[in-house]
Write an enzyme that holds these catalytic residues in place. Structure first.
Site, PDB file in Angstrom:
ATOM      1  N   ASN A 294     -31.759 -12.853 -11.614  1.00  0.00           N
ATOM      2  CA  ASN A 294     -32.164 -12.687 -10.212  1.00  0.00           C
ATOM      3  C   ASN A 294     -33.606 -13.164 -10.084  1.00  0.00           C
ATOM      4  OD1 ASN A 294     -32.853 -11.819  -7.681  1.00  0.00           O
ATOM      5  ND2 ASN A 294     -32.675  -9.626  -8.133  1.00  0.00           N
ATOM      6  N   TRP A 295     -33.760 -14.365  -9.507  1.00  0.00           N
ATOM      7  CA  TRP A 295     -35.118 -14.946  -9.430  1.00  0.00           C
ATOM      8  C   TRP A 295     -35.945 -14.311  -8.310  1.00  0.00           C
ATOM      9  CZ3 TRP A 295     -34.387 -20.990 -10.127  1.00  0.00           C
ATOM     10  CH2 TRP A 295     -33.809 -21.236 -11.377  1.00  0.00           C
ATOM     11  N   LYS A 296     -35.305 -13.518  -7.477  1.00  0.00           N
ATOM     12  CA  LYS A 296     -35.996 -12.889  -6.337  1.00  0.00           C
ATOM     13  C   LYS A 296     -36.729 -13.964  -5.519  1.00  0.00           C
ATOM     14  CE  LYS A 296     -36.051  -8.677  -8.949  1.00  0.00           C
ATOM     15  NZ  LYS A 296     -36.634  -7.377  -9.215  1.00  0.00           N
TER      16      LYS A 296
ATOM     17  N   HIS B  22     -28.884  -4.923  -3.598  1.00  0.00           N
ATOM     18  CA  HIS B  22     -30.011  -4.727  -4.526  1.00  0.00           C
ATOM     19  C   HIS B  22     -30.955  -3.662  -3.978  1.00  0.00           C
ATOM     20  CE1 HIS B  22     -33.626  -5.530  -6.845  1.00  0.00           C
ATOM     21  NE2 HIS B  22     -32.836  -6.101  -7.736  1.00  0.00           N
TER      22      HIS B  22
ATOM     23  N   GLU C 253     -34.046  -3.501  -3.800  1.00  0.00           N
ATOM     24  CA  GLU C 253     -35.144  -4.009  -2.965  1.00  0.00           C
ATOM     25  C   GLU C 253     -34.670  -4.255  -1.535  1.00  0.00           C
ATOM     26  OE1 GLU C 253     -36.333  -7.171  -5.596  1.00  0.00           O
ATOM     27  OE2 GLU C 253     -37.140  -5.690  -6.990  1.00  0.00           O
TER      28      GLU C 253
ATOM     29  N   GLU D 217     -28.608  -0.255 -11.819  1.00  0.00           N
ATOM     30  CA  GLU D 217     -30.023  -0.597 -11.863  1.00  0.00           C
ATOM     31  C   GLU D 217     -30.864   0.589 -11.397  1.00  0.00           C
ATOM     32  OE1 GLU D 217     -30.794  -5.112 -11.831  1.00  0.00           O
ATOM     33  OE2 GLU D 217     -30.926  -4.357  -9.792  1.00  0.00           O
TER      34      GLU D 217
ATOM     35  N   GLY E 289     -38.664  -3.896 -12.733  1.00  0.00           N
ATOM     36  CA  GLY E 289     -39.988  -4.509 -12.677  1.00  0.00           C
ATOM     37  C   GLY E 289     -41.103  -3.635 -13.210  1.00  0.00           C
TER      38      GLY E 289
ATOM     39  N   SER F 194     -35.853  -4.092 -16.185  1.00  0.00           N
ATOM     40  CA  SER F 194     -36.740  -4.410 -17.305  1.00  0.00           C
ATOM     41  C   SER F 194     -35.994  -4.844 -18.567  1.00  0.00           C
ATOM     42  CB  SER F 194     -37.677  -3.234 -17.606  1.00  0.00           C
ATOM     43  OG  SER F 194     -38.529  -2.988 -16.494  1.00  0.00           O
TER      44      SER F 194
ATOM     45  N   GLY G 141     -34.214  -9.593 -13.977  1.00  0.00           N
ATOM     46  CA  GLY G 141     -35.170 -10.075 -12.985  1.00  0.00           C
ATOM     47  C   GLY G 141     -36.252 -10.903 -13.653  1.00  0.00           C
TER      48      GLY G 141
HETATM   49  P1  PGA Z   1     -36.409  -6.674 -13.670  1.00  0.00           P
HETATM   50  O1  PGA Z   1     -35.513  -6.754 -12.336  1.00  0.00           O
HETATM   51  O2  PGA Z   1     -35.580  -7.242 -14.797  1.00  0.00           O
HETATM   52  O3  PGA Z   1     -37.619  -7.511 -13.370  1.00  0.00           O
HETATM   53  O4  PGA Z   1     -36.725  -5.241 -13.896  1.00  0.00           O
HETATM   54  C1  PGA Z   1     -34.134  -6.486 -12.364  1.00  0.00           C
HETATM   55  C2  PGA Z   1     -33.545  -6.637 -10.991  1.00  0.00           C
HETATM   56  O5  PGA Z   1     -34.226  -6.350 -10.005  1.00  0.00           O
HETATM   57  O6  PGA Z   1     -32.382  -7.046 -10.862  1.00  0.00           O
END
Ligand code: PGA
Length: 259
Positions: free
Chosen positions: A12-14, A103, A105, A174, A180, A220, A241
């Site tokens: 997931n490149w966000k 997600h 976010e 998640e 993150g 993470s 991520g």
């Molecule tokens: P992260 O993000 O690996 O940077 O913790 C995971 C995600 O949001 O899918």
């Protein structure tokens, strides 16, 4: 008989990656996978760039093998007056096979609810996109002993949009506190959540269908902790991520999931 599930590692490149960098990133990823002997292995590999880079990355992927394209969200309607949204047919048109739905976010910053997530999930399934449905508790919810309740509510709510069955569905556990932060969950937490998720899937679709749904861990994930998750019986891969923006690290995660 135990069902064999093909693992999935999705990046997931966000909101990272201008178009030129995105093409270079996926080209480098293809090279790294090749170098590690992980190209075309027994694992599905997906990258989910921002919408603006989907076409470029899709084009690059036509030159490579073994990496699929995914998006980070979709709207439930096929078209209409929904400024700023992207629909399932639009994603299919540019070559997406996967889409992340719900997600944290999106839930945290953009007002997504279990209801909107269920509609988005339904749209993904309707258009033959393979949804990666995200669920997870916050730190406060965990500390308050509410993890099970939160996962149950989120999953049951989202699955209301999947009445036609779970074909192509993956669920990513998640924990919000692990995303993150560099503070991943432990393998046994991921396994416990995956068991609960599979039980809830069985409640909705029956045990046979539930046994075929892939359950991922996300939060993470790095090359030095993926082993802990990949070895859990009910965990079938990862949603990555930050580390997915580093081709070497992401390829190494794929290699380890391949076993
Ligand atoms: P992260 O993000 O690996 O940077 O913790 C995971 C995600 O949001 O899918």
């Amino acid at each position: 008989m135990a069902v064999k599930r093909r693992p999935l590692v999705a990046g997931n490149w966000k909101m990272h990656g201008l178009r030129s960098r995105s093409s270079a990133l996926v080209a480098d990823l293809a090279k790294e996978l090749e170098r590690l002997g992980a190209t075309g292995g027994p694992v599905d590999v997906v990258v989910c760039p921002p919408y603006t880079a989907l076409c470029d990355v899709g084009r690059e992927l036509q030159r490579t093998r073994g990496i699929d394209l995914g998006a980070q969200n979709l709207h439930w309607e096929d078209k209409g007056a929904f400024t700023g949204e992207i629909s399932g047919p639009m994603l299919v048109e540019v070559g997406c096979r996967y889409v992340i739905v719900g997600h944290s976010e999106r839930r945290q910053f953009f007002g997504e609810t279990d209801e909107s997530v269920s509609r988005r999930l339904g749209a993904a399934l309707r258009h033959g996109l393979q949804p990666i449905l995200c669920v997870g508790e916050t730190w406060e919810e965990r500390e308050g002993g509410r993890t099970e309740e939160v996962l149950t509510t989120q999953l049951r709510g989202a699955l209301a949009g999947a009445d036609g069955g779970p074909a192509g569905l993956s669920v990513a556990y998640e924990p919000v506190w692990a995303i993150g932060t560099g503070r991943a969950a432990q393998g046994r937490d991921a396994q416990a959540a995956a068991v609960l998720i599979r039980t809830l899937l069985a409640e909705k679709f029956g045990p046979k269908e539930a046994a075929g749904v892939r359950i991922l861990y996300g939060g993470s994930v790095k090359p030095d902790n993926i082993g802990e998750f990949a070895t859990q019986f009910d965990v079938d891969g990862a949603l990555v991520g930050g580390a997915s923006l580093d081709p070497g690290a992401f390829a190494e995660i794929v290699r380890q999931v391949m076993g």
